[in-house]
Structures are given as structure tokens and as C-alpha cells.
Design a protein around this motif. Structure first.
Motif, PDB file in Angstrom:
ATOM      1  N   GLU A 191     101.232  66.314  56.695  1.00  0.00           N
ATOM      2  CA  GLU A 191     100.569  66.683  55.442  1.00  0.00           C
ATOM      3  C   GLU A 191     100.329  65.453  54.578  1.00  0.00           C
ATOM      4  OE1 GLU A 191      98.737  68.807  52.505  1.00  0.00           O
ATOM      5  OE2 GLU A 191      99.253  69.416  54.561  1.00  0.00           O
ATOM      6  N   ARG A 192     101.291  64.553  54.526  1.00  0.00           N
ATOM      7  CA  ARG A 192     101.116  63.344  53.710  1.00  0.00           C
ATOM      8  C   ARG A 192     100.048  62.429  54.284  1.00  0.00           C
ATOM      9  NH1 ARG A 192     106.679  61.565  50.818  1.00  0.00           N
ATOM     10  NH2 ARG A 192     107.635  63.616  50.624  1.00  0.00           N
ATOM     11  N   ILE A 193      99.962  62.369  55.586  1.00  0.00           N
ATOM     12  CA  ILE A 193      98.889  61.591  56.200  1.00  0.00           C
ATOM     13  C   ILE A 193      97.533  62.196  55.854  1.00  0.00           C
ATOM     14  CG2 ILE A 193      97.866  60.968  58.415  1.00  0.00           C
ATOM     15  CD1 ILE A 193     100.671  60.629  59.511  1.00  0.00           C
ATOM     16  N   SER A 194      97.454  63.515  55.836  1.00  0.00           N
ATOM     17  CA  SER A 194      96.205  64.180  55.460  1.00  0.00           C
ATOM     18  C   SER A 194      95.824  63.845  54.020  1.00  0.00           C
ATOM     19  CB  SER A 194      96.351  65.695  55.629  1.00  0.00           C
ATOM     20  OG  SER A 194      96.622  66.033  56.972  1.00  0.00           O
ATOM     21  N   GLU A 195      96.808  63.773  53.130  1.00  0.00           N
ATOM     22  CA  GLU A 195      96.523  63.416  51.745  1.00  0.00           C
ATOM     23  C   GLU A 195      96.023  61.977  51.646  1.00  0.00           C
ATOM     24  OE1 GLU A 195     100.059  64.152  49.550  1.00  0.00           O
ATOM     25  OE2 GLU A 195      99.997  66.330  49.818  1.00  0.00           O
ATOM     26  N   TRP A 196      96.612  61.072  52.436  1.00  0.00           N
ATOM     27  CA  TRP A 196      96.147  59.688  52.401  1.00  0.00           C
ATOM     28  C   TRP A 196      94.738  59.566  52.975  1.00  0.00           C
ATOM     29  CZ3 TRP A 196      94.862  55.734  55.871  1.00  0.00           C
ATOM     30  CH2 TRP A 196      94.834  54.440  55.325  1.00  0.00           C
ATOM     31  N   LEU A 197      94.436  60.308  54.005  1.00  0.00           N
ATOM     32  CA  LEU A 197      93.092  60.296  54.569  1.00  0.00           C
ATOM     33  C   LEU A 197      92.069  60.871  53.595  1.00  0.00           C
ATOM     34  CD1 LEU A 197      93.832  61.375  58.255  1.00  0.00           C
ATOM     35  CD2 LEU A 197      93.205  59.105  57.436  1.00  0.00           C
ATOM     36  N   GLU A 198      92.506  61.800  52.756  1.00  0.00           N
ATOM     37  CA  GLU A 198      91.613  62.326  51.722  1.00  0.00           C
ATOM     38  C   GLU A 198      91.290  61.249  50.695  1.00  0.00           C
ATOM     39  OE1 GLU A 198      89.221  64.753  49.451  1.00  0.00           O
ATOM     40  OE2 GLU A 198      89.938  64.974  51.529  1.00  0.00           O
ATOM     41  N   VAL A 199      92.290  60.442  50.352  1.00  0.00           N
ATOM     42  CA  VAL A 199      92.039  59.307  49.458  1.00  0.00           C
ATOM     43  C   VAL A 199      91.082  58.325  50.122  1.00  0.00           C
ATOM     44  CG1 VAL A 199      93.103  57.393  48.210  1.00  0.00           C
ATOM     45  CG2 VAL A 199      94.284  59.584  48.350  1.00  0.00           C
ATOM     46  N   LEU A 200      91.239  58.118  51.422  1.00  0.00           N
ATOM     47  CA  LEU A 200      90.331  57.240  52.158  1.00  0.00           C
ATOM     48  C   LEU A 200      88.894  57.737  52.068  1.00  0.00           C
ATOM     49  CD1 LEU A 200      89.766  54.944  54.214  1.00  0.00           C
ATOM     50  CD2 LEU A 200      90.397  56.544  56.024  1.00  0.00           C
ATOM     51  N   ARG A 201      88.700  59.028  52.155  1.00  0.00           N
ATOM     52  CA  ARG A 201      87.355  59.578  52.052  1.00  0.00           C
ATOM     53  C   ARG A 201      86.787  59.389  50.647  1.00  0.00           C
ATOM     54  NH1 ARG A 201      84.891  63.831  50.204  1.00  0.00           N
ATOM     55  NH2 ARG A 201      86.838  64.663  49.359  1.00  0.00           N
ATOM     56  N   GLN A 202      87.622  59.458  49.639  1.00  0.00           N
ATOM     57  CA  GLN A 202      87.148  59.355  48.259  1.00  0.00           C
ATOM     58  C   GLN A 202      86.771  57.927  47.864  1.00  0.00           C
ATOM     59  OE1 GLN A 202      90.057  61.123  45.644  1.00  0.00           O
ATOM     60  NE2 GLN A 202      90.131  63.044  46.810  1.00  0.00           N
ATOM     61  N   VAL A 203      87.411  56.924  48.483  1.00  0.00           N
ATOM     62  CA  VAL A 203      87.161  55.537  48.054  1.00  0.00           C
ATOM     63  C   VAL A 203      86.030  54.892  48.835  1.00  0.00           C
ATOM     64  CG1 VAL A 203      89.567  55.236  47.358  1.00  0.00           C
ATOM     65  CG2 VAL A 203      88.866  54.609  49.681  1.00  0.00           C
ATOM     66  N   GLU A 204      85.350  55.625  49.667  1.00  0.00           N
ATOM     67  CA  GLU A 204      84.267  55.037  50.458  1.00  0.00           C
ATOM     68  C   GLU A 204      83.131  54.516  49.590  1.00  0.00           C
ATOM     69  OE1 GLU A 204      83.104  58.056  53.164  1.00  0.00           O
ATOM     70  OE2 GLU A 204      84.759  57.695  54.581  1.00  0.00           O
ATOM     71  N   ARG A 205      82.988  55.051  48.391  1.00  0.00           N
ATOM     72  CA  ARG A 205      81.894  54.626  47.519  1.00  0.00           C
ATOM     73  C   ARG A 205      82.243  53.390  46.695  1.00  0.00           C
ATOM     74  NH1 ARG A 205      84.465  58.921  45.009  1.00  0.00           N
ATOM     75  NH2 ARG A 205      85.029  58.612  42.800  1.00  0.00           N
ATOM     76  N   PHE A 206      83.494  52.943  46.727  1.00  0.00           N
ATOM     77  CA  PHE A 206      83.946  51.791  45.948  1.00  0.00           C
ATOM     78  C   PHE A 206      83.703  50.495  46.715  1.00  0.00           C
ATOM     79  CE2 PHE A 206      87.236  54.809  43.974  1.00  0.00           C
ATOM     80  CZ  PHE A 206      86.363  55.159  42.960  1.00  0.00           C
ATOM     81  N   PRO A 207      83.720  49.347  46.024  1.00  0.00           N
ATOM     82  CA  PRO A 207      83.689  48.064  46.741  1.00  0.00           C
ATOM     83  C   PRO A 207      84.867  47.950  47.706  1.00  0.00           C
ATOM     84  CG  PRO A 207      83.262  47.736  44.403  1.00  0.00           C
ATOM     85  CD  PRO A 207      83.644  49.177  44.560  1.00  0.00           C
ATOM     86  N   ALA A 208      84.682  47.178  48.753  1.00  0.00           N
ATOM     87  CA  ALA A 208      85.679  47.149  49.832  1.00  0.00           C
ATOM     88  C   ALA A 208      87.054  46.731  49.342  1.00  0.00           C
ATOM     89  CB  ALA A 208      85.206  46.201  50.936  1.00  0.00           C
TER      90      ALA A 208
END
Length: 368
Positions: A191-208
Motif C-alpha cells: 500500500e505504501r509503495i502504491s502511495e509513492w507511485l501516486e506521488v510519482l504520477r503527480q510530479v510528472e508535470r514538474f521540472p525533473a
């Protein structure tokens, strides 16, 4: 507790983001075009592992790590040394795969050793004998002798637990004592990995670089894995590689992170933590540029000693190993060049490499 990105203080983050973007772009370009880029990338794995352990509060000597990787330990490896070597192997595994594989769910699960899908047989084995009376296929049945041994082991395993007299236990509990010692049953890693992957999806629009800083902060906050917290640095480095910011190698950003004071890395204010991480990336790039300059100069000096040598000389193989490892021993040179340790000492003398140990036994040489 989920990690929420919320509103970022771009006024404080804009300067460090621009500096980190520029520094990483310059470093990536230098490593890509450099003749010692491959050796630089291999050396970075060792420096990153040692710095990663340093940031976590553990001390691992670079010399011990290199010798342990070459399976030439001079003493029994410590627990910290084994973890540092796991970091080296994890970085190599991420480098061998396509960019972005490590930050995918299958990649993280592979690093963590978590099986998401278990068939009926593996689930039965995991429960240590529970449900062994289920019907099995004739071709999958064990021989009578092995089946009898398996049954005896399953039954005698209950002797390690205290059972009140006059009672009969018919089912094994979900958790055993040894499991409670090393793992928290309420720690849902999946579940915690899923939450981190959700953050990964959200930051795709930010600078690298800003996205990498947020991912690192989210990993520190969520702590997805109980016993492999160091994996976060490997994942963030692979994230930068997947976006094309650092394609030449996995960034060893713990080298720069150790230069940041702990008060900034562990500050209560998130903006302070993000700025510290962005400045750490800039510091890593600056250190990498200096290391590239040293390796380039050392390569030119060493290659001059090969001029005029016979075509089957072992000097080129020795030079390649010296440029790809922070330190080398006589046995490492002998193994790489296919010669004797005495011959390796002659190679070192011919190349004029600097000795870094200053002792009579277990001597080592390198470019630091």
C-alpha cells in the motif's frame, strides 16, 4: 498517512531548481562525451553506496567495499558492509535495465523481493504446511519418502512454541515470533509503495530536479519498505535517467547530500528539505566534474606508459581496472589481467599508480 504535495513555495525553489537543472545537464554531457565515462559510472556506484550509508548514520570504508565486491575480503564483512554492497548491486541492476524500469511497480517489487501474485502452491508453502491435505495432481505428488519427511518437519515445527497441556493446536497462526522480530505486521509495504507511485504520477508535470526532490521527500515521509529504505536513492536516480536529465549514468546524489547539514535534511519545513536536496544535486554535479577531470588526466598519464610496449601487454587491462575502481589490490589486478600477483606488482610499478594504504600487507592503489 498519505503524502500530499500541496502548495509549493516556488519563490524559494526557483533558484535552486535552475541551478540543479543546469549542473546536471553539464555533468551528463561531460560523462557522455568523456573517454572515462564508463569508469566514472562504475566508480560512482561505490561512492554512492558509502555516502548513502554515511547519510543513514553508518560508516563503511571504501576500501572494504571494493574488496568485498571483488570477493577478496581481508576480514569477515560487517552488516553495514553487506548493505552497502546491496546498494552497489541494486544500482548495477537498475543500470542494466531500461530507464524507468526501477521506478515501475514491478521493478520496485523485484528490488524489495515482494511477490504480488502467488499461486496456490507458493501460498501453501508460505503458510508452512497449512492446507497440506488439499488434493494434488498425480504428477506433482512428492515421493513417499519426501512426503513423509515434509510432514514430520511440519508437525515438529510447532515444538518451538509453548502449548498449554491438554490443548491441541489445529491451525498455525498467521505470524510467527521470528516474523514479529524483523517485520511489523501493520506495515503494509504494498500500500505504501502504491502511495509513492501516486506521488510519482503527480510530479510528472514538474521540472525533473524538483520532481526528484519531491519524490525523495515522499520516500522519506512514507517509508514504503521496512528494511530497504536505502532503495529510495536508487529509484530517484533512475527517475532522473528516465526523464533524460542524466542519461549517461545513475546520479550518485548521496555524495552531495552528505555535504548538507542534517538540520536541513531533516528540517520540519518541507521547503527547507527540498532546497537542501536540490543543492545536494548541484554539489553532486560539481564533485562529478572534478572526478572526471582527475580521471581524464590520470588516463592520459597512464596511457603514456603503454607507448612502445608489446601488443599483448597487460598494461591496458590494468589501466581499465584502475579507472573503473576507486582502489585496486594486487590480486584484483592479477585477476583482471590474467597474471600472477607478483606480475601485478610489476604492473603497478610500471604504471606508477599512487598507493593509498601505506602498509606492508593488503596494499592497494588507486586514483582518489
Amino acid at each position: 498517512m498519505p503524502y500530499e504535495i500541496g502548495i509549493l513555495n516556488f519563490e524559494a525553489l526557483l533558484g535552486p531548481v535552475a541551478a540543479a537543472e543546469d549542473a546536471l545537464a553539464r555533468l551528463d554531457e561531460r560523462v557522455t562525451r568523456s573517454d572515462v565515462g564508463q569508469g566514472f559510472a562504475e566508480r560512482a556506484d561505490f561512492f554512492e553506496a558509502v555516502s548513502n550509508m554515511w547519510v543513514a548514520g553508518e560508516l563503511v570504508h571504501l576500501e572494504d567495499l571494493v574488496l568485498h565486491d571483488a570477493q577478496m575480503d581481508v576480514r569477515a564483512p560487517s552488516h553495514e558492509l553487506v548493505i552497502a554492497h546491496r546498494i552497489v548491486r541494486a544500482r548495477r541492476r537498475a543500470s542494466r535495465n531500461d530507464p524507468g524500469w526501477a521506478i515501475s511497480r514491478p521493478g520496485i517489487m523485484a528490488f524489495a523481493g515482494i511477490a504480488e501474485q502467488e499461486d496456490e502452491l507458493s501460498s501453501t508453502l508460505r503458510r508452512r504446511g497449512e492446507g497440506r491435505d488439499l488434493e494434488t495432481d498425480e504428477h506433482d505428488a512428492l515421493p513417499p519418502e519426501l512426503a513423509e519427511i515434509d510432514e514430520v518437519l511440519a508437525e515438529t515445527s510447532w515444538l518451538v512454541e509453548a502449548v498449554p497441556l491438554g490443548t491441541t493446536r489445529t491451525r498455525q497462526p498467521d505470524l510467527i515470533v521470528g516474523e514479529l522480530v524483523i517485520r511489523d505486521p501493520d506495515w503494509d509495504e504494498s500500500e505504501r509503495i502504491s502511495e509513492w507511485l501516486e506521488v510519482l504520477r503527480q510530479v510528472e508535470r514538474f521540472p525533473a530536479t524538483l520532481a526528484a526532490a519531491i519524490l525523495w521527500d515522499a520516500w522519506e515521509h512514507l517509508e514504503p519498505l521496512q528494511r530497504q529504505h536505502w532503495l529510495g536513492q536508487v529509484l530517484v536516480s533512475d527517475f532522473l535517467r528516465s526523464l533524460g536529465k542524466v542519461q549517461s549514468h545513475l546520479l550518485a546524489f548521496s555524495v552531495g547530500l552528505r555535504e548538507m547539514p542534517r538540520e536541513r535534511r531533516r528540517a520540519r519545513d518541507r521547503t527547507t528539505r527540498l532546497v537542501a536536496f536540490l543543492e545536494a544535486m548541484s554539489a553532486t554535479a560539481a564533485t562529478g566534474m572534478k572526478d572526471l577531470d582527475r580521471l581524464t588526466l590520470a588516463k592520459r598519464q597512464l596511457e603514456r606508459r603503454v607507448v612502445g610496449k608489446r601488443s599483448n601487454s597487460s598494461l591496458p587491462a590494468a589501466i581499465e581496472l584502475i579507472l573503473s575502481r576507486p582502489i585496486v589490490s594486487a590480486h584484483m589486478l592479477a585477476k583482471a589481467a590474467g597474471i600472477t600477483p607478483r606480475g601485478a606488482l610489476n604492473l603497478v610499478s610500471a604504471l606508477g599508480v599512487r598507493e593509498v594504504t601505506g602498509r606492508g600487507r593488503y596494499r592497494a592503489w588507486g586514483i582518489l
